[in-house]
Design a protein around this motif. Structure first.
Motif, PDB file in Angstrom:
ATOM      1  N   ALA A  32       0.833  -1.201   0.000  1.00 55.44           N
ATOM      2  CA  ALA A  32       0.000   0.000   0.000  1.00 55.44           C
ATOM      3  C   ALA A  32       0.870   1.255   0.000  1.00 55.44           C
ATOM      4  O   ALA A  32       0.608   2.218  -0.731  1.00 55.44           O
ATOM      5  N   LEU A  33       1.927   1.251   0.830  1.00 63.26           N
ATOM      6  CA  LEU A  33       2.849   2.384   0.850  1.00 63.26           C
ATOM      7  C   LEU A  33       3.542   2.554  -0.500  1.00 63.26           C
ATOM      8  O   LEU A  33       3.744   3.666  -0.975  1.00 63.26           O
ATOM      9  N   LYS A  34       3.904   1.417  -1.112  1.00 57.99           N
ATOM     10  CA  LYS A  34       4.567   1.468  -2.414  1.00 57.99           C
ATOM     11  C   LYS A  34       3.686   2.170  -3.445  1.00 57.99           C
ATOM     12  O   LYS A  34       4.159   2.991  -4.239  1.00 57.99           O
ATOM     13  N   LYS A  35       2.392   1.864  -3.426  1.00 56.49           N
ATOM     14  CA  LYS A  35       1.473   2.500  -4.366  1.00 56.49           C
ATOM     15  C   LYS A  35       1.397   4.006  -4.125  1.00 56.49           C
ATOM     16  O   LYS A  35       1.323   4.798  -5.071  1.00 56.49           O
ATOM     17  N   VAL A  41       2.587  10.564  -3.630  1.00 59.77           N
ATOM     18  CA  VAL A  41       1.967  11.114  -2.430  1.00 59.77           C
ATOM     19  C   VAL A  41       3.043  11.487  -1.418  1.00 59.77           C
ATOM     20  O   VAL A  41       2.935  12.484  -0.712  1.00 59.77           O
ATOM     21  N   PHE A  42       4.108  10.674  -1.338  1.00 59.82           N
ATOM     22  CA  PHE A  42       5.239  10.952  -0.456  1.00 59.82           C
ATOM     23  C   PHE A  42       6.487  11.171  -1.296  1.00 59.82           C
ATOM     24  O   PHE A  42       6.616  10.629  -2.379  1.00 59.82           O
ATOM     25  N   SER A  43       7.418  11.935  -0.748  1.00 65.59           N
ATOM     26  CA  SER A  43       8.681  12.136  -1.451  1.00 65.59           C
ATOM     27  C   SER A  43       9.883  11.784  -0.582  1.00 65.59           C
ATOM     28  O   SER A  43      11.015  11.912  -0.999  1.00 65.59           O
ATOM     29  N   PHE A  44       9.652  11.358   0.688  1.00 62.64           N
ATOM     30  CA  PHE A  44      10.763  10.933   1.518  1.00 62.64           C
ATOM     31  C   PHE A  44      11.001   9.439   1.310  1.00 62.64           C
ATOM     32  O   PHE A  44      10.295   8.793   0.555  1.00 62.64           O
TER      33      PHE A  44
END
Length: 202
Positions: A32-35, A41-44
């Protein structure tokens, strides 16, 4: 329940019985985080749920909790095998207090603001602390597009405060930072480079 049950704990290695509702596996949240990363959605660079455990333990230490207690909070072995045998105390109340404090720290981050709709300097500073791997190219575009002089100056000050490597690749002269001083913290001190008032304790 952890292997062939129907729901509470993760199904392991795809062993769900035919016709049973699919349960999450140990990699579901990571996928889910990978998607979310694929959708920008994230850049860190904290791309695994396991990384959040490191964040939790770091923050518990910063809040003054003993590292042994922080390990108990994360269900990690605290001490050696002898300690585990002789000390049977569960530290329930202590862990409860630590988790409560951690939750209080997380709440404004999750909600995006405090009860008055404002993010405190402290939480902005804590958020900036973990932003080691931002993309200078994307930041450059965002800062050029940002219309708030105060927000841009504060961002650059926080980045410098934490000495992030990507800061040297930015071009503040292109960000329309305005002239003169800007009041951000009443009763604060004037930061000489970006000409903003910040809390005296910072």
């Amino acid at each position: 329940m952890a292997t062939k049950g129907r729901g509470v704990l993760p199904e392991q290695f795809g062993t769900a019985q035919a016709g049973a509702p699919p349960n999450v596996c140990e990699n579901t949240l990571n996928h889910a985080l990978k998607k979310l990363f694929e959708q920008n959605v994230f850049s860190f660079d904290k791309r695994r749920v396991h990384d959040l455990r490191g964040t939790a333990r770091t923050m518990l230490g910063k809040m003054g909790f003993d590292d042994s207690l922080a390990k108990h909070c994360l269900n990690q072995q605290a001490g050696n095998r002898v300690d585990e045998i002789y000390n049977r105390h569960a530290y329930f109340e202590e862990r409860k207090a630590a988790h409560t404090k951690l939750g209080e720290w997380l709440a404004p981050i999750v909600n995006g603001s405090d009860a008055n709709g404002n993010i405190s300097f402290e939480h902005a500073d804590q958020l900036m602390q973990g932003l080691h791997n931002l993309s200078p190219r994307k930041l450059d575009a965002l800062l050029k597009a940002c219309c708030s002089i105060k927000a841009k100056r504060l961002f650059l000050w926080l980045a410098g405060r934490h000495q992030h490597a990507w800061l040297k690749h930015l071009t503040p002269e292109n960000y329309a930072l305005g002239t003169g001083k800007r009041l951000l913290a009443k009763g604060g001190k004037l930061e000489p480079i970006w000409q903003i008032t910040v809390p005296k304790e910072m």
